[in-house]
Design an enzyme around this catalytic site. Structure first.
Site, PDB file in Angstrom:
ATOM      1  CG  ASP A   1      -4.737   4.758   1.661  1.00 46.93           C
ATOM      2  OD1 ASP A   1      -5.824   5.385   1.537  1.00 46.93           O
ATOM      3  OD2 ASP A   1      -4.231   4.260   2.987  1.00 46.93           O
TER       4      ASP A   1
ATOM      5  CG  ASP B   1     -12.191  17.694  -6.271  1.00 54.45           C
ATOM      6  OD1 ASP B   1     -12.719  17.830  -6.125  1.00 54.45           O
ATOM      7  OD2 ASP B   1     -10.806  17.792  -6.112  1.00 54.45           O
TER       8      ASP B   1
ATOM      9  CE  LYS C   1      -7.479   6.607   4.493  1.00 56.63           C
ATOM     10  NZ  LYS C   1      -6.375   6.191   4.398  1.00 56.63           N
TER      11      LYS C   1
ATOM     12  CE  LYS D   1      -2.117   1.466   3.656  1.00 63.30           C
ATOM     13  NZ  LYS D   1      -2.039   3.699   4.000  1.00 63.30           N
TER      14      LYS D   1
ATOM     15  NE  ARG E   1       2.171   2.637  13.450  1.00 58.52           N
ATOM     16  CZ  ARG E   1       1.584   3.180  13.707  1.00 58.52           C
ATOM     17  NH1 ARG E   1       2.198   3.846  15.154  1.00 58.52           N
ATOM     18  NH2 ARG E   1       0.365   3.306  14.095  1.00 58.52           N
TER      19      ARG E   1
ATOM     20  CB  THR F   1     -10.645   4.547  12.484  1.00 60.69           C
ATOM     21  OG1 THR F   1      -9.418   4.213  12.337  1.00 60.69           O
ATOM     22  CG2 THR F   1     -11.180   3.123  12.216  1.00 60.69           C
TER      23      THR F   1
HETATM   24  O1  C5P Z   1       1.273   0.906  11.162  1.00 61.86           O
HETATM   25  P1  C5P Z   1       0.144   0.579  10.971  1.00 61.86           P
HETATM   26  O2  C5P Z   1      -0.284  -1.393  11.016  1.00 61.86           O
HETATM   27  O3  C5P Z   1      -1.172   1.080  12.078  1.00 61.86           O
HETATM   28  O4  C5P Z   1      -0.686   0.767   9.817  1.00 61.86           O
HETATM   29  C1  C5P Z   1      -1.801   0.511   9.768  1.00 61.86           C
HETATM   30  C2  C5P Z   1      -2.006   1.370   8.406  1.00 61.86           C
HETATM   31  O5  C5P Z   1      -3.558   1.850   7.382  1.00 61.86           O
HETATM   32  C3  C5P Z   1      -1.627   2.979   7.624  1.00 61.86           C
HETATM   33  O6  C5P Z   1      -1.129   3.729   6.653  1.00 61.86           O
HETATM   34  C4  C5P Z   1      -2.931   3.617   8.234  1.00 61.86           C
HETATM   35  O7  C5P Z   1      -2.800   4.907   7.614  1.00 61.86           O
HETATM   36  C5  C5P Z   1      -3.610   2.934   7.619  1.00 61.86           C
HETATM   37  N1  C5P Z   1      -5.639   3.309   8.143  1.00 61.86           N
HETATM   38  C6  C5P Z   1      -5.540   2.878   9.589  1.00 61.86           C
HETATM   39  N2  C5P Z   1      -7.206   2.962  10.329  1.00 61.86           N
HETATM   40  C7  C5P Z   1      -7.733   3.285   9.328  1.00 61.86           C
HETATM   41  C8  C5P Z   1      -7.276   3.617   7.651  1.00 61.86           C
HETATM   42  C9  C5P Z   1      -6.081   3.330   6.800  1.00 61.86           C
HETATM   43  O8  C5P Z   1      -4.941   2.964   9.896  1.00 61.86           O
HETATM   44  N3  C5P Z   1      -8.507   3.713   9.569  1.00 61.86           N
END
Ligand code: C5P
Length: 241
Positions: A64, A69, A66, A37, A215, A124
């Site tokens: 990603d 517009d 999003k 992603k 992460r 979220t």
């Molecule tokens: O590091 P981590 O596992 O928390 O990364 C989650 C990924 O998913 C990040 O790229 C974050 O921007 C994305 N994301 C999220 N929650 C959402 C939408 C996207 O954590 N509601």
């Protein structure tokens, strides 16, 4: 999940500040282990060249960005993203029916090989109070269901949602609707800024189509081992990995 969906269920979020560090990670993995992603930070820094490079390397790429517009602008942006060969992209459901339909139609023209189009329902990061301030009265979860229905009705392939919402969305929207879930943490992993998390196994068992994991893989001491451990955890629940 649609019978047509095969391959790895983990989408690794390349939340790196630049292409060099992203490519450093990518050199350790291959397309049979994960999809990738690219989000706003990395795309703003490294742009279409990096996306094309990753696609050329054989990875399924989720762009990603999003989009949100007016319908014509979003439809054209989706078409341009599709030209880069991305596998999945997303738009905000809050852009409304005409924007969603325009986006879906711009991709439908590409036929069977078109990218999947996913809706972002309620971020979220937004709580009930934030929605109130925006004039949206109700629980975030209610809006998620409502917006998922709208996304499906407008021809989108699925939504991004928290793993906690999957249990309700899966039966409501059926097996072919894609549920793409961030907020996944292997048991014992650091939560970071995620709060309502599930383990990879729990999320897949609940009905997630794809897990977005950042992460826990990218910041692991051994990212490849961390990714393989997640794939092992979910393998018993899927046929594909
Ligand atoms: O590091 P981590 O596992 O928390 O990364 C989650 C990924 O998913 C990040 O790229 C974050 O921007 C994305 N994301 C999220 N929650 C959402 C939408 C996207 O954590 N509601």
């Amino acid at each position: 999940m649609s019978a047509a969906e095969t391959g790895p269920r983990v989408i690794v979020a390349l939340d790196y500040p630049d292409a060099t560090s992203a490519l450093n990670f990518v050199s350790e993995v291959d397309p049979s282990l994960c999809r990738l992603k690219v989000g706003k930070e990395l795309f703003t820094r490294s742009g279409p060249d990096l996306v094309r490079r990753l696609v050329a390397d054989g990875f399924d790429l989720f762009l990603d960005l999003k989009f949100h517009d007016i319908p014509r602008t979003v439809a054209r942006a989706c078409a341009v993203a599709a030209e880069m060969g991305v596998w999945m992209m997303n738009v905000h459901v809050l852009g409304g029916r005409r924007m969603l339909e325009a986006a879906a139609e711009s991709l439908a023209r590409m036929g069977d090989e078109r990218p999947r189009l996913i809706g972002v329902t309620i971020l979220t990061s937004l709580e009930r109070g934030d929605l109130e301030e925006l004039g949206l009265h109700g629980e975030p979860a209610e809006f998620v269901l409502r917006y998922a229905d709208l996304a499906a009705d407008c021809g989108l392939d699925g939504v991004v949602c928290s793993p906690r919402e999957v249990a309700e969305l899966r039966p409501r929207r059926g097996d072919d609707f894609l549920l793409v879930t961030p907020g996944v943490r292997p048991a014992g992993a650091a939560l970071g800024d995620q709060r309502r998390v599930m383990t990879p196994g729990e999320a897949i068992a609940a009905g997630s189509s794809y897990l977005v994991v950042g992460r826990p893989v990218t910041e692991a001491e051994d990212p490849l081992a961390a990714l393989k451990a997640i794939n092992r955890e979910i393998r018993v629940l899927t046929d594909e990995v």
